[in-house]
Structures are given as C-alpha cells and as structure tokens.
Motif scaffolding. Sequence first.
Motif, PDB file in Angstrom:
ATOM      1  N   GLU B  24     -24.076  49.585   6.031  1.00  0.00           N
ATOM      2  CA  GLU B  24     -24.479  48.294   5.480  1.00  0.00           C
ATOM      3  C   GLU B  24     -23.357  47.256   5.574  1.00  0.00           C
ATOM      4  OE1 GLU B  24     -26.973  47.492   1.460  1.00  0.00           O
ATOM      5  OE2 GLU B  24     -27.204  49.341   2.605  1.00  0.00           O
ATOM      6  N   LEU B  25     -22.120  47.731   5.474  1.00  0.00           N
ATOM      7  CA  LEU B  25     -20.969  46.818   5.538  1.00  0.00           C
ATOM      8  C   LEU B  25     -20.478  46.606   6.979  1.00  0.00           C
ATOM      9  CD1 LEU B  25     -18.945  48.191   2.483  1.00  0.00           C
ATOM     10  CD2 LEU B  25     -20.145  46.001   2.615  1.00  0.00           C
ATOM     11  N   ASP B  26     -21.223  47.147   7.965  1.00  0.00           N
ATOM     12  CA  ASP B  26     -20.847  47.011   9.380  1.00  0.00           C
ATOM     13  C   ASP B  26     -19.476  47.620   9.673  1.00  0.00           C
ATOM     14  OD1 ASP B  26     -23.078  45.864  10.451  1.00  0.00           O
ATOM     15  OD2 ASP B  26     -22.477  43.834   9.857  1.00  0.00           O
ATOM     16  N   ILE B  27     -19.187  48.721   9.062  1.00  0.00           N
ATOM     17  CA  ILE B  27     -17.888  49.361   9.267  1.00  0.00           C
ATOM     18  C   ILE B  27     -18.054  50.544  10.215  1.00  0.00           C
ATOM     19  CG2 ILE B  27     -16.113  50.755   8.117  1.00  0.00           C
ATOM     20  CD1 ILE B  27     -16.580  48.964   5.637  1.00  0.00           C
ATOM     21  N   GLU B  30     -15.425  55.833  12.153  1.00  0.00           N
ATOM     22  CA  GLU B  30     -14.251  56.516  12.717  1.00  0.00           C
ATOM     23  C   GLU B  30     -12.978  55.697  12.556  1.00  0.00           C
ATOM     24  OE1 GLU B  30     -16.978  55.810  14.795  1.00  0.00           O
ATOM     25  OE2 GLU B  30     -17.910  57.667  14.077  1.00  0.00           O
ATOM     26  N   ARG B  31     -13.134  54.416  12.223  1.00  0.00           N
ATOM     27  CA  ARG B  31     -11.959  53.533  12.191  1.00  0.00           C
ATOM     28  C   ARG B  31     -11.420  53.291  10.783  1.00  0.00           C
ATOM     29  NH1 ARG B  31     -12.661  50.812  17.338  1.00  0.00           N
ATOM     30  NH2 ARG B  31     -11.225  49.163  16.810  1.00  0.00           N
ATOM     31  N   VAL B  32     -11.986  53.984   9.795  1.00  0.00           N
ATOM     32  CA  VAL B  32     -11.525  53.760   8.421  1.00  0.00           C
ATOM     33  C   VAL B  32     -11.291  55.081   7.678  1.00  0.00           C
ATOM     34  CG1 VAL B  32     -12.642  51.508   8.160  1.00  0.00           C
ATOM     35  CG2 VAL B  32     -13.903  53.586   7.549  1.00  0.00           C
ATOM     36  N   VAL B  59     -11.704  51.156   1.187  1.00  0.00           N
ATOM     37  CA  VAL B  59     -11.864  51.347   2.623  1.00  0.00           C
ATOM     38  C   VAL B  59     -10.595  50.836   3.293  1.00  0.00           C
ATOM     39  CG1 VAL B  59     -13.294  50.866   4.633  1.00  0.00           C
ATOM     40  CG2 VAL B  59     -14.336  50.935   2.355  1.00  0.00           C
TER      41      VAL B  59
END
Lengths: 257, 66
Positions: B24-27, B30-32, B59
């Motif tokens: 939902e947060l467009d995250i 794998e990058r966080v 995050v």
Amino acid sequence: MKTLNLGGKEFESRLIMGTGKFSSVEIMIEAIKASGAELVTVALRRFNRERPADDLLGPLAQLGITLVPNTSGARSAAEAVRAAQLGRELSGSPFVKVEIHPNPHHLMPDPIETYEACRELAKDGFIVLPYMPADPVLAKRLEEVGCAAVMPLGSAIGTGHGLSTAEMVKLIIADSGIPVIVDAGLRAPSEAAAAMEMGCSAVLVNSAIAAAGNPSAMAAAFAAAVKAGFSARAAGLMSRCDHAVATSPLTSFLTGA
Amino acid sequence: MKIVVNGNSQDFKGTETLGQLLKELDIVPERVAVMVNDRIIPKAGRNEFGLNEGDRIEVLTFIGGG
C-alpha cells in the motif's frame, strides 16, 4: 599482492570506501569503480517516499561489492546492536562498522559503548569493524572480544586533518594481532600511503573522495597511493639516521687522498 | 486501523498484514528493513505477519554513509 583478511574473508583491495556526501548516485558509483574498493560502507535511515533516489541498495547491488552497514545515529551500545541487526537483515552481509559518536561537534567515538556493542555483535557472529579513538589499550580490548579489525581515526571525521594520531596508530599496529585500518580524517592520497607505510592493513576513505573536485579521479589516486604504501611497507623501509651517510665516495678523485 | 509508520500515525483500511501495508505504501520489500514494535521482521515473514491497531512500524533503507 597479499590479500586483506577480515573475519576469514579475503579482499584484494585495501581501500575501503564510504558512500556519504556524494552529489549524486552516479558520481558515487563511478568513484567506487575507480577506487577498486570491494568493501563499501552505508548508513541506515528511515524510508522517505519523497526521496526514492536516496536508496542505495539497488545501485550498489549491481557492483558486486560487499556492503558494510554502519551504526551511525546510534548513541548507545543497545542502539548500535539494533542498527547492526537491521543492517544485516537488509544487506545480507555479516560485516558491520560500529560507530557510536554522541557528540556532533567532534564526532569522537564513545569507547565504552563501542566496546559493549562490539562484544555483543562479535558473539552474535558479525564481522565487527569498530571506528574507535586511536587508543592502543582499547584496541587490544576490542581485539580480545573478537573484532575482525580495529579502525582508529586519523583525525576527526570530515576534517581532512590527516594522520594527526600517527604516533598512537603506530603503537596500535605494534601490538595488534588483527588488521588496523585508519578510518576518518584523511584528505590526501599521500596520507593514505603514509598510513600503509606505517603498517596499516587498509584505509577507509569517504569525504576526501566525495568532496574532491573530481571524485572518481581522486578515488583512483587513493587506490594507487594505498598500493604504493603497502608495497613500500613490504619492501622494508630503510632505517633513519641522525647524521648524513654519503651515497657517493668522499675520497678526492684528484689527489686520491 | 491506525498504524504509526516512521513516526506518523496513518489510517489503513482493510490492511491486515505487514506485506499488504508495504504494498500500500509502494515500498519494494527487498529494499527495506522493517521493525514492528521494536522487533525486526525478516523479509520471509512479512506477508503472514498480522498487524494490530496502534502498531509502531519502522521502515529503513540504506543511504550514503562513511
């Protein structure tokens, strides 16, 4: 050239690079390539959706280097341990650069919190590289708790005052059973060469490259200096003498006297 | 359901798991790195990790550093 061994991992390059202060990701990537660095430090921060370009994991993953997450922002051992665990989860790398500096004015590492954090992280299987004051007693204590190297500062972070701790670093090297890496304060490649000549196993450079007029050219210059300094050390420097020692015969060639 | 993400309280409707919240947060997952109430949630466990009212989520990403 003999490889650098850190926690059982071998590296060809003895120049470790930081990724802070670069004006763009592209310039940073070019500088890392020019430096030949195989170990590169990064910092953890809260995700910011307004600034997706700040995220370095993607661009760095393509370089085939090993990440060394640092614990900057931590003010205590507990915070540093937490930061290290988060860094390992995100990077998959066993390396951590422990840095705990509570005072933004001088950014001097807190020796007590650093010691506690290193002890815990080494026990937990991390390859621990502590940024530390240039103190031979602390260096030995950090070796005893299982650090893979010690990283005494040359001078305060970002100052470019070079190897102001040279005498202490020499004492650390003389006693150390693990690699000694000068971290922070270097400005010129000649200082990196000097650190290697005195017996350091590697140097960590960030500001001197990131803030140079041409970062990738400066990265290449540091790489050459580190190699020259390491080779010079291996070759064995001549001993110093307090009086002149002639290199040419002093007999008078006219009189033969 | 109110959830605190990086210090900001936000209202999420129909979000039940951490995996859904990141989406939902467009995250990109794998990058966080993610903590829920100070506990690190590994990448592999996020899709099944259920969220509750008032959870505090951190995050984190890698940025430049020396």
